[in-house]
Design an enzyme around this catalytic site. Sequence first.
Site, mmCIF file in Angstrom:
data_model
loop_
_atom_site.group_PDB
_atom_site.id
_atom_site.type_symbol
_atom_site.label_atom_id
_atom_site.label_comp_id
_atom_site.label_asym_id
_atom_site.label_seq_id
_atom_site.Cartn_x
_atom_site.Cartn_y
_atom_site.Cartn_z
ATOM 1 N N ILE A 11 0.847 -1.214 0.000
ATOM 2 C CA ILE A 11 0.000 0.000 0.000
ATOM 3 C C ILE A 11 0.880 1.262 0.000
ATOM 4 O O ILE A 11 0.470 2.302 -0.490
ATOM 5 C CB ILE A 11 -0.933 -0.020 1.222
ATOM 6 N N GLY A 32 1.897 -4.419 10.647
ATOM 7 C CA GLY A 32 1.204 -4.581 9.362
ATOM 8 C C GLY A 32 1.181 -3.325 8.501
ATOM 9 O O GLY A 32 2.189 -2.633 8.342
ATOM 10 N N ASP A 34 -0.265 -0.531 9.155
ATOM 11 C CA ASP A 34 -0.031 0.648 10.023
ATOM 12 C C ASP A 34 1.469 0.912 10.143
ATOM 13 O O ASP A 34 1.963 2.028 9.932
ATOM 14 C CB ASP A 34 -0.647 0.349 11.393
ATOM 15 N N SER A 122 -8.793 -5.409 8.438
ATOM 16 C CA SER A 122 -9.128 -6.398 9.480
ATOM 17 C C SER A 122 -8.708 -7.827 9.161
ATOM 18 O O SER A 122 -8.869 -8.707 10.027
ATOM 19 C CB SER A 122 -10.641 -6.399 9.801
HETATM 20 N N1 APR Z 1 0.506 -3.284 2.027
HETATM 21 C C1 APR Z 1 -0.699 -3.849 1.782
HETATM 22 N N2 APR Z 1 -1.272 -4.776 2.577
HETATM 23 C C2 APR Z 1 -0.564 -5.156 3.665
HETATM 24 C C3 APR Z 1 0.706 -4.625 3.998
HETATM 25 C C4 APR Z 1 1.233 -3.646 3.114
HETATM 26 N N3 APR Z 1 2.450 -3.089 3.323
HETATM 27 N N4 APR Z 1 1.135 -5.211 5.163
HETATM 28 C C5 APR Z 1 0.171 -6.077 5.527
HETATM 29 N N5 APR Z 1 -0.845 -6.066 4.631
HETATM 30 C C6 APR Z 1 -2.092 -6.842 4.627
HETATM 31 C C7 APR Z 1 -2.158 -8.019 5.553
HETATM 32 O O1 APR Z 1 -1.606 -9.158 4.912
HETATM 33 C C8 APR Z 1 -3.663 -8.153 5.750
HETATM 34 O O2 APR Z 1 -4.233 -8.891 4.679
HETATM 35 O O3 APR Z 1 -3.109 -5.955 5.100
HETATM 36 C C9 APR Z 1 -4.178 -6.717 5.663
HETATM 37 C C10 APR Z 1 -4.532 -6.088 7.014
HETATM 38 O O4 APR Z 1 -3.599 -6.533 7.964
HETATM 39 P P1 APR Z 1 -3.127 -5.622 9.236
HETATM 40 O O5 APR Z 1 -2.180 -4.598 8.772
HETATM 41 O O6 APR Z 1 -2.690 -6.592 10.285
HETATM 42 O O7 APR Z 1 -4.439 -4.841 9.699
HETATM 43 P P2 APR Z 1 -5.688 -5.354 10.549
HETATM 44 O O8 APR Z 1 -5.931 -6.816 10.378
HETATM 45 O O9 APR Z 1 -6.760 -4.393 10.210
HETATM 46 O O10 APR Z 1 -5.209 -5.136 12.054
HETATM 47 C C11 APR Z 1 -5.021 -3.809 12.504
HETATM 48 O O11 APR Z 1 -2.844 -4.316 13.307
HETATM 49 O O12 APR Z 1 -0.905 -3.312 12.679
HETATM 50 C C12 APR Z 1 -1.878 -3.318 13.640
HETATM 51 O O13 APR Z 1 -1.928 -1.057 14.412
HETATM 52 C C13 APR Z 1 -2.643 -2.034 13.679
HETATM 53 O O14 APR Z 1 -3.701 -2.621 15.719
HETATM 54 C C14 APR Z 1 -3.903 -2.498 14.338
HETATM 55 C C15 APR Z 1 -4.122 -3.865 13.717
#
Ligand code: APR
Length: 172
Positions: A11, A32, A34, A122
């Site tokens: 992203i 992730g 974030d 999520s």
């Molecule tokens: N670009 C695109 N997609 C990504 C990236 C990236 N750089 N990194 C991870 N993903 C994907 C993951 O594989 C997953 O399919 O994004 C999706 C969402 O994963 P998370 O980032 O873990 O988000 P979420 O499941 O919504 O959890 C949010 O995680 O990182 C913490 O601070 C955040 O507490 C919050 C929680």
Amino acid sequence: MTTLTLVRGSITEQHVDAVVNAANSSLLGGGGVDGAIHRAGGPEILAACRTLRAGHYGRGLATGQAVATTAGRLPAEHVIHTVGPVHSTTEDRSALLASCYRESLRIAADLGARTIAFPAISTGVYGWPMDDGARIAVSTVRAEAAAPVEEVRFVLFDEAAYRAFERALAAD
Ligand code: APR
């Protein structure tokens, strides 16, 4: 007419007007998506989030809500932070996940964004099954996307996610 597109990748590398962050309610970073957005976007984003916490968002951002900040060094104008629901097997939180997409689109439109990139909210740390997460994402965006948004880009980090979104797009 809004076009929905799929991209395999990070992203943080999307040249769009608005990038959506899968944040947590603290708005102060995490792992992730974030973690990647704060790492690539630089300290400006966290500084803007801290200002939000010092002001209107003193108690943090509620699940299903969204708020915009600068995109810092990302190839985008804005980051729209949204807090997805943690998946539950006893409670249906689908409406909260749909709200993340709807509220992010609303803010993007208010900002005059023409292109917006979403991760699969999520479906990582928050444990939402990918197929259902993709279904909710695609159906909500199809129902809610409107001018000036011309392209909604789902950015999928791995092949399984990409295939899940392909199936969701192909469904009626
Ligand atoms: N670009 C695109 N997609 C990504 C990236 C990236 N750089 N990194 C991870 N993903 C994907 C993951 O594989 C997953 O399919 O994004 C999706 C969402 O994963 P998370 O980032 O873990 O988000 P979420 O499941 O919504 O959890 C949010 O995680 O990182 C913490 O601070 C955040 O507490 C919050 C929680």
